[in-house]
Design an enzyme around this catalytic site. Structure first.
Site, PDB file in Angstrom:
ATOM      1  N   THR A   1       5.462  12.649  -1.719  1.00  0.00           N
ATOM      2  CA  THR A   1       5.196  12.669  -3.206  1.00  0.00           C
ATOM      3  C   THR A   1       4.132  11.903  -3.556  1.00  0.00           C
ATOM      4  O   THR A   1       3.670  10.761  -2.827  1.00  0.00           O
ATOM      5  CB  THR A   1       6.587  11.964  -3.861  1.00  0.00           C
ATOM      6  OG1 THR A   1       6.680  10.677  -3.342  1.00  0.00           O
ATOM      7  CG2 THR A   1       7.821  12.845  -3.254  1.00  0.00           C
ATOM      8  N   GLY A   2       3.461  12.153  -4.556  1.00  0.00           N
ATOM      9  CA  GLY A   2       2.359  11.508  -4.996  1.00  0.00           C
ATOM     10  C   GLY A   2       1.207  11.882  -3.987  1.00  0.00           C
ATOM     11  O   GLY A   2       0.376  11.149  -3.693  1.00  0.00           O
ATOM     12  N   GLY A   3       1.232  12.930  -3.457  1.00  0.00           N
ATOM     13  CA  GLY A   3       0.236  13.734  -2.349  1.00  0.00           C
ATOM     14  C   GLY A   3      -1.068  14.137  -2.917  1.00  0.00           C
ATOM     15  O   GLY A   3      -1.834  14.335  -2.396  1.00  0.00           O
TER      16      GLY A   3
ATOM     17  N   SER B   1      -3.293  12.126  -4.551  1.00  0.00           N
ATOM     18  CA  SER B   1      -4.242  11.107  -4.970  1.00  0.00           C
ATOM     19  C   SER B   1      -4.193   9.995  -3.919  1.00  0.00           C
ATOM     20  O   SER B   1      -2.968   9.694  -3.406  1.00  0.00           O
ATOM     21  CB  SER B   1      -3.845  10.615  -6.401  1.00  0.00           C
ATOM     22  OG  SER B   1      -4.775   9.202  -6.662  1.00  0.00           O
ATOM     23  N   GLY B   2      -5.040   9.216  -3.752  1.00  0.00           N
ATOM     24  CA  GLY B   2      -4.904   7.723  -3.143  1.00  0.00           C
ATOM     25  C   GLY B   2      -4.287   7.820  -1.803  1.00  0.00           C
ATOM     26  O   GLY B   2      -4.577   8.631  -0.813  1.00  0.00           O
ATOM     27  N   ILE B   3      -3.391   6.959  -1.599  1.00  0.00           N
ATOM     28  CA  ILE B   3      -2.625   6.802  -0.190  1.00  0.00           C
ATOM     29  C   ILE B   3      -1.806   8.225   0.281  1.00  0.00           C
ATOM     30  O   ILE B   3      -1.961   8.517   1.385  1.00  0.00           O
ATOM     31  CB  ILE B   3      -1.771   5.539  -0.209  1.00  0.00           C
ATOM     32  CG1 ILE B   3      -2.484   4.447  -0.310  1.00  0.00           C
ATOM     33  CG2 ILE B   3      -0.788   5.591   0.914  1.00  0.00           C
ATOM     34  CD1 ILE B   3      -1.696   3.040  -0.827  1.00  0.00           C
ATOM     35  N   GLY B   4      -1.258   8.776  -0.701  1.00  0.00           N
ATOM     36  CA  GLY B   4      -0.488   9.896  -0.592  1.00  0.00           C
ATOM     37  C   GLY B   4      -1.365  10.957  -0.066  1.00  0.00           C
ATOM     38  O   GLY B   4      -1.113  11.710   1.032  1.00  0.00           O
TER      39      GLY B   4
ATOM     40  N   SER C   1       5.086  -2.523  -0.913  1.00  0.00           N
ATOM     41  CA  SER C   1       3.762  -3.277  -1.415  1.00  0.00           C
ATOM     42  C   SER C   1       4.006  -4.776  -0.832  1.00  0.00           C
ATOM     43  O   SER C   1       5.191  -5.425  -0.683  1.00  0.00           O
ATOM     44  CB  SER C   1       3.587  -3.329  -2.904  1.00  0.00           C
ATOM     45  OG  SER C   1       2.685  -4.324  -3.144  1.00  0.00           O
TER      46      SER C   1
ATOM     47  N   TYR D   1       6.605  -4.745 -11.301  1.00  0.00           N
ATOM     48  CA  TYR D   1       6.215  -4.098 -10.535  1.00  0.00           C
ATOM     49  C   TYR D   1       6.785  -4.668  -8.944  1.00  0.00           C
ATOM     50  O   TYR D   1       7.138  -3.972  -8.019  1.00  0.00           O
ATOM     51  CB  TYR D   1       4.617  -3.983 -10.467  1.00  0.00           C
ATOM     52  CG  TYR D   1       4.054  -3.107  -9.305  1.00  0.00           C
ATOM     53  CD1 TYR D   1       3.863  -1.841  -9.103  1.00  0.00           C
ATOM     54  CD2 TYR D   1       3.396  -3.947  -8.261  1.00  0.00           C
ATOM     55  CE1 TYR D   1       3.294  -1.207  -8.018  1.00  0.00           C
ATOM     56  CE2 TYR D   1       2.817  -3.363  -7.186  1.00  0.00           C
ATOM     57  CZ  TYR D   1       2.744  -1.826  -7.169  1.00  0.00           C
ATOM     58  OH  TYR D   1       2.232  -1.353  -6.103  1.00  0.00           O
TER      59      TYR D   1
HETATM   60  P1  NAP Z   1      -2.663   6.459  -7.055  1.00  0.00           P
HETATM   61  O1  NAP Z   1      -3.990   7.100  -6.555  1.00  0.00           O
HETATM   62  O2  NAP Z   1      -2.605   6.209  -8.417  1.00  0.00           O
HETATM   63  O3  NAP Z   1      -1.558   7.475  -6.632  1.00  0.00           O
HETATM   64  C1  NAP Z   1      -0.372   7.382  -7.034  1.00  0.00           C
HETATM   65  C2  NAP Z   1       0.251   8.699  -6.912  1.00  0.00           C
HETATM   66  O4  NAP Z   1       1.767   8.712  -7.415  1.00  0.00           O
HETATM   67  C3  NAP Z   1      -0.323  10.004  -7.566  1.00  0.00           C
HETATM   68  O5  NAP Z   1      -0.245  10.984  -6.605  1.00  0.00           O
HETATM   69  C4  NAP Z   1       0.594  10.082  -8.679  1.00  0.00           C
HETATM   70  O6  NAP Z   1       0.471  11.410  -9.295  1.00  0.00           O
HETATM   71  C5  NAP Z   1       1.899   9.885  -8.332  1.00  0.00           C
HETATM   72  N1  NAP Z   1       2.791   9.479  -9.282  1.00  0.00           N
HETATM   73  C6  NAP Z   1       3.007   8.567  -9.991  1.00  0.00           C
HETATM   74  N2  NAP Z   1       3.992   8.560 -11.022  1.00  0.00           N
HETATM   75  C7  NAP Z   1       4.504   9.861 -10.744  1.00  0.00           C
HETATM   76  C8  NAP Z   1       5.552  10.454 -11.091  1.00  0.00           C
HETATM   77  N3  NAP Z   1       6.359   9.899 -12.345  1.00  0.00           N
HETATM   78  N4  NAP Z   1       6.164  11.367 -10.566  1.00  0.00           N
HETATM   79  C9  NAP Z   1       5.316  11.944  -9.564  1.00  0.00           C
HETATM   80  N5  NAP Z   1       4.108  11.781  -9.020  1.00  0.00           N
HETATM   81  C10 NAP Z   1       3.822  10.358  -9.674  1.00  0.00           C
HETATM   82  O7  NAP Z   1      -2.319   5.138  -6.287  1.00  0.00           O
HETATM   83  P2  NAP Z   1      -2.135   4.789  -4.767  1.00  0.00           P
HETATM   84  O8  NAP Z   1      -2.783   3.663  -4.684  1.00  0.00           O
HETATM   85  O9  NAP Z   1      -2.470   5.714  -3.857  1.00  0.00           O
HETATM   86  O10 NAP Z   1      -0.550   4.397  -4.883  1.00  0.00           O
HETATM   87  C11 NAP Z   1       0.553   5.048  -4.009  1.00  0.00           C
HETATM   88  C12 NAP Z   1       1.502   4.341  -3.760  1.00  0.00           C
HETATM   89  O11 NAP Z   1       1.161   3.107  -3.075  1.00  0.00           O
HETATM   90  C13 NAP Z   1       2.311   3.722  -5.074  1.00  0.00           C
HETATM   91  O12 NAP Z   1       3.676   3.765  -4.644  1.00  0.00           O
HETATM   92  C14 NAP Z   1       2.021   2.212  -5.098  1.00  0.00           C
HETATM   93  O13 NAP Z   1       2.616   1.311  -5.863  1.00  0.00           O
HETATM   94  C15 NAP Z   1       1.879   1.918  -3.544  1.00  0.00           C
HETATM   95  N6  NAP Z   1       0.753   0.808  -3.402  1.00  0.00           N
HETATM   96  C16 NAP Z   1      -0.593   0.922  -3.534  1.00  0.00           C
HETATM   97  C17 NAP Z   1      -1.442  -0.414  -3.524  1.00  0.00           C
HETATM   98  C18 NAP Z   1      -2.893  -0.144  -3.810  1.00  0.00           C
HETATM   99  O14 NAP Z   1      -3.533  -1.452  -3.736  1.00  0.00           O
HETATM  100  N7  NAP Z   1      -3.533   0.854  -4.131  1.00  0.00           N
HETATM  101  C19 NAP Z   1      -0.870  -1.452  -2.855  1.00  0.00           C
HETATM  102  C20 NAP Z   1       0.582  -1.378  -2.382  1.00  0.00           C
HETATM  103  C21 NAP Z   1       1.160  -0.420  -2.845  1.00  0.00           C
HETATM  104  P3  NAP Z   1      -0.335  11.937 -10.805  1.00  0.00           P
HETATM  105  O15 NAP Z   1      -1.819  11.445 -10.262  1.00  0.00           O
HETATM  106  O16 NAP Z   1      -0.148  13.467 -10.589  1.00  0.00           O
HETATM  107  O17 NAP Z   1       0.465  11.108 -11.606  1.00  0.00           O
END
Ligand code: NAP
Length: 247
Positions: free
Chosen positions: A12-14, A16-19, A135, A148
């Protein structure tokens, strides 16, 4: 390494970013990968560039989770690995936090993740596994991101509870806890470039590794947890934070 040959993986969330980095990594290791996300543009772009199956859905809404799994089942049948990764990062000082912000964060990061796992159960093969994205903030008190952090502490807890419940089906559940990771998540905060740079500079001083994580750093950890290399790892947390919460 071809640790995911003949495996079907849902992320899920594949889009962008980590996904997305994890989807690329697991596909490179042999998996058939299904990615989900809200934004159809980035979702379809990622799917066509990398050869993923794409399903659009908002995990903050239960009917959409059910539709998501119906579409996944129709497209790929059962799957072996779920990476419950979708999440948002937002904050406000305690005194200024609104009910709307509280609901948005908990609806997506906690309720959404909970039901993403619950509704996956009929479609996930016995002996499969689940990785939850928590996180490193789940162990620290940071000003301005109380909700958060609480959602991510809950996610870490769910890895233990889900593990206990899913033992009879030999489904392992673990959490990955990234530190500050360079992804589009920070660009979504609505800060100016100057504000973002100032925040990043301050944060970087606190990271023992002297750099932010890349999405690929986290993907490598997820690949480990989701693979048979981690066959004896159950209910655990893999912190990948350059020492941020440890030192
Ligand atoms: P990101 O690039 O913003 O990616 C977030 C992903 O989640 C996107 O694919 C987004 O899809 C999806 N998403 C958000 N809300 C959603 C919803 N309601 N339904 C379906 N998809 C949803 O950020 P990321 O950093 O890769 O984050 C991924 C995970 O890592 C998150 O859970 C975040 O809390 C966790 N995390 C990140 C960090 C960091 O520093 N980056 C640190 C610790 C944990 P859309 O773009 O289509 O909305």
């Amino acid at each position: 390494m071809n640790r995911f040959e003949n495996k079907v993986v849902v992320i899920t969330g594949g889009n962008s970013g980590i996904g997305l980095a994890t989807a690329i990594r697991l596909k490179a290791e042999g998996a058939k990968v299904v990615i989900t996300g809200r934004d159809p543009v980035t979702l379809n772009a990622a799917a066509s560039e990398h050869g993923f199956v794409a399903v659009q859905a908002d995990v903050g809404k239960l009917p959409e989770i059910d539709r998501m799994y119906a579409e996944i089942a129709a497209k790929v049948g059962q799957f072996d690995v779920l990476f419950a990764n979708a999440g948002i990062y937002k904050g406000a000082p305690l005194a200024e936090t609104t009910e709307a912000l509280f609901d948005e964060l908990t609806d997506i990061n906690l309720k959404g993740l909970f039901f993403t796992v619950q509704r996956a159960l009929p479609h996930l093969r016995d002996g499969g596994n689940i990785v939850l994205n928590s996180s490193t903030v789940n162990t620290k008190g940071w000003p301005g991101i109380a909700i958060y952090s609480a959602t991510k502490a809950a996610v870490r807890s769910l890895a233990r509870s889900f593990s206990a419940e899913l033992l009879p089906r030999k489904i392992r559940v673990n959490a990955v806890s990234p530190g500050a990771t360079f992804t589009p998540i920070f660009g979504r905060l609505g800060l100016s470039e100057a504000e973002l740079n100032a925040t990043a500079e301050g944060l970087l001083k606190m990271v023992p590794a002297g750099r932010f994580a890349t999405a690929e750093d986290i993907a490598a950890g997820v690949a480990y947890l989701a693979s048979d290399d981690a066959a004896y790892v159950i209910g655990a947390e893999l912190t990948i934070d350059g020492g941020l919460a440890q030192i």
